[in-house]
Design a protein around this motif. Structure first.
Motif, mmCIF file in Angstrom:
data_model
loop_
_atom_site.group_PDB
_atom_site.id
_atom_site.type_symbol
_atom_site.label_atom_id
_atom_site.label_comp_id
_atom_site.label_asym_id
_atom_site.label_seq_id
_atom_site.Cartn_x
_atom_site.Cartn_y
_atom_site.Cartn_z
ATOM 1 N N PHE A 176 -7.760 -4.005 6.315
ATOM 2 C CA PHE A 176 -7.218 -3.684 7.636
ATOM 3 C C PHE A 176 -6.268 -2.484 7.567
ATOM 4 O O PHE A 176 -6.393 -1.515 8.320
ATOM 5 C CB PHE A 176 -6.477 -4.903 8.197
ATOM 6 N N TRP A 177 -5.324 -2.543 6.649
ATOM 7 C CA TRP A 177 -4.319 -1.477 6.571
ATOM 8 C C TRP A 177 -4.890 -0.186 6.004
ATOM 9 O O TRP A 177 -4.525 0.900 6.433
ATOM 10 C CB TRP A 177 -3.109 -1.940 5.764
ATOM 11 N N SER A 178 -5.760 -0.288 5.025
ATOM 12 C CA SER A 178 -6.356 0.925 4.448
ATOM 13 C C SER A 178 -7.033 1.733 5.531
ATOM 14 O O SER A 178 -6.864 2.954 5.623
ATOM 15 C CB SER A 178 -7.400 0.576 3.396
ATOM 16 N N GLN A 179 -7.812 1.043 6.360
ATOM 17 C CA GLN A 179 -8.546 1.750 7.401
ATOM 18 C C GLN A 179 -7.609 2.284 8.476
ATOM 19 O O GLN A 179 -7.781 3.401 8.961
ATOM 20 C CB GLN A 179 -9.627 0.834 7.981
ATOM 21 N N SER A 180 -6.599 1.508 8.829
ATOM 22 C CA SER A 180 -5.638 1.983 9.818
ATOM 23 C C SER A 180 -4.867 3.194 9.303
ATOM 24 O O SER A 180 -4.646 4.166 10.026
ATOM 25 C CB SER A 180 -4.660 0.868 10.191
ATOM 26 N N LEU A 181 -4.472 3.134 8.036
ATOM 27 C CA LEU A 181 -3.694 4.239 7.470
ATOM 28 C C LEU A 181 -4.533 5.506 7.342
ATOM 29 O O LEU A 181 -4.020 6.621 7.440
ATOM 30 C CB LEU A 181 -3.088 3.840 6.118
ATOM 31 N N ALA A 233 -5.766 1.115 14.665
ATOM 32 C CA ALA A 233 -6.974 0.319 14.836
ATOM 33 C C ALA A 233 -7.728 0.350 13.522
ATOM 34 O O ALA A 233 -7.664 1.338 12.788
ATOM 35 C CB ALA A 233 -7.835 0.885 15.943
ATOM 36 N N PRO A 234 -8.403 -0.711 13.211
ATOM 37 C CA PRO A 234 -9.099 -0.751 11.933
ATOM 38 C C PRO A 234 -10.360 0.107 11.897
ATOM 39 O O PRO A 234 -10.845 0.429 10.832
ATOM 40 C CB PRO A 234 -9.439 -2.223 11.763
ATOM 41 N N ARG A 268 0.884 5.515 0.407
ATOM 42 C CA ARG A 268 0.093 6.672 0.829
ATOM 43 C C ARG A 268 0.965 7.924 0.835
ATOM 44 O O ARG A 268 2.153 7.859 1.147
ATOM 45 C CB ARG A 268 -0.462 6.475 2.249
ATOM 46 N N LEU A 301 -12.408 -5.901 12.322
ATOM 47 C CA LEU A 301 -12.423 -4.659 11.549
ATOM 48 C C LEU A 301 -13.663 -3.826 11.832
ATOM 49 O O LEU A 301 -14.649 -4.321 12.272
ATOM 50 C CB LEU A 301 -12.334 -4.969 10.061
ATOM 51 N N LEU A 326 0.859 -1.192 0.000
ATOM 52 C CA LEU A 326 0.000 0.000 0.000
ATOM 53 C C LEU A 326 0.889 1.234 0.000
ATOM 54 O O LEU A 326 1.897 1.274 0.707
ATOM 55 C CB LEU A 326 -0.880 0.023 1.244
#
Lengths: 144, 109
Positions: free
Chosen positions: B93-98, A37-38, A13, A144, A11
């Motif tokens: 999981f990571w998208s939301q955390s980021l 945290a999700p 960003r 999640l 990913l």
């Protein structure tokens, strides 16, 4: 029959903050507990964060239903403020053991973050039982 | 922005880049079959078909099981499915955390 599955997720960003600040957000308990945290409805408790090469971390995420998900690991590479590599292991399922790397680059006016989550160790076809895998995966969305 | 660099996916796609192997998969998707049965429609020798089956097996797409002196082939779609599941779940999981990291950084300016 041996079958190895190497799964890598990447990913990228752009973050509107200086590189040092982004690094600290990953590497201090106080900061991590605020964002790691999700979902907003989760509570995050950083039980351990030994901010050094070879140090351990242990983070608990608690769902609104009071279910606890604990992830822990070890910092395998610390190159402040550019790179952080750590192992990743859920308490509830060791078949999810894997590796996370966070690479930061200072760009013109922002910090680029490249997150790589890789190396899920599923080495044999026998381990590829649907049960084990879907167990690991089905618990994740609950978190999640 | 998700980049899939997935060895198993690559192996699977490489294995499926051949029309004979695609035909074998299509045939096995209907029902399992003996190696001899798979060879028939292609007018191929057993060693030739075995080569294709080896590639498919190494990519994790099929399994072969001995039945006496014969070998039966089965389709095994799990490796692909599992890899996809894993990527999808951790991507979420990571998208939301980021996203939360981004918000945290903005809030604490």
């Amino acid at each position: 029959m041996q079958t190895s599955v190497d799964t890598t997720l990447t990913l990228v960003r752009k973050l509107n903050a200086p590189i040092e600040k982004v690094f600290d957000a990953w590497f201090t308990a106080e900061a991590l507990s605020q964002w790691f945290a999700p979902q907003d409805s989760y509570t995050t408790i950083v039980h351990t964060l030994e901010a050094r090469h070879g140090g351990h971390y242990r983070i608990e995420m608690i769902s609104p239903e009071k279910e606890s998900y604990i992830v822990s690991g070890k910092y395998l590479e610390v190159d402040k403020p550019h790179k952080l590599v750590f192992s990743w292991s859920w308490d509830h399922d060791k078949t999810c053991d894997s590796l996370v790397s966070v690479v930061l680059t200072s760009k013109d006016g922002y910090t680029e973050l490249v997150l790589t989550h890789s190396g899920l160790p599923t080495e044999t076809a026998a381990q590829l039982h649907e049960e084990g895998w879907t167990g690991c995966l089905s618990r994740l969305p609950q978190a999640l | 922005m998700v980049k899939y660099t997935e060895v198993q996916l690559n192996d699977a796609f490489a294995a499926l880049a051949d029309p004979t192997r695609r035909a074998i998969i299509a045939r096995l998707a209907k029902a399992d079959a003996l190696v001899t049965e798979l060879a028939e429609p292609f007018a191929m020798s057993l060693p030739a078909i075995t080569k294709h089956l080896n590639v498919l097996e190494q990519a994790g797409l099929i399994s072969r099981i001995k039945e006496g002196r014969k070998r039966r082939c089965y389709l095994n779609p799990q490796p692909l499915k599992q890899a996809m599941h894993w990527l999808t779940d951790y991507e979420k999981f990571w998208s939301q955390s980021l996203q939360r990291l981004e918000r945290y950084l903005n809030q604490t300016k």
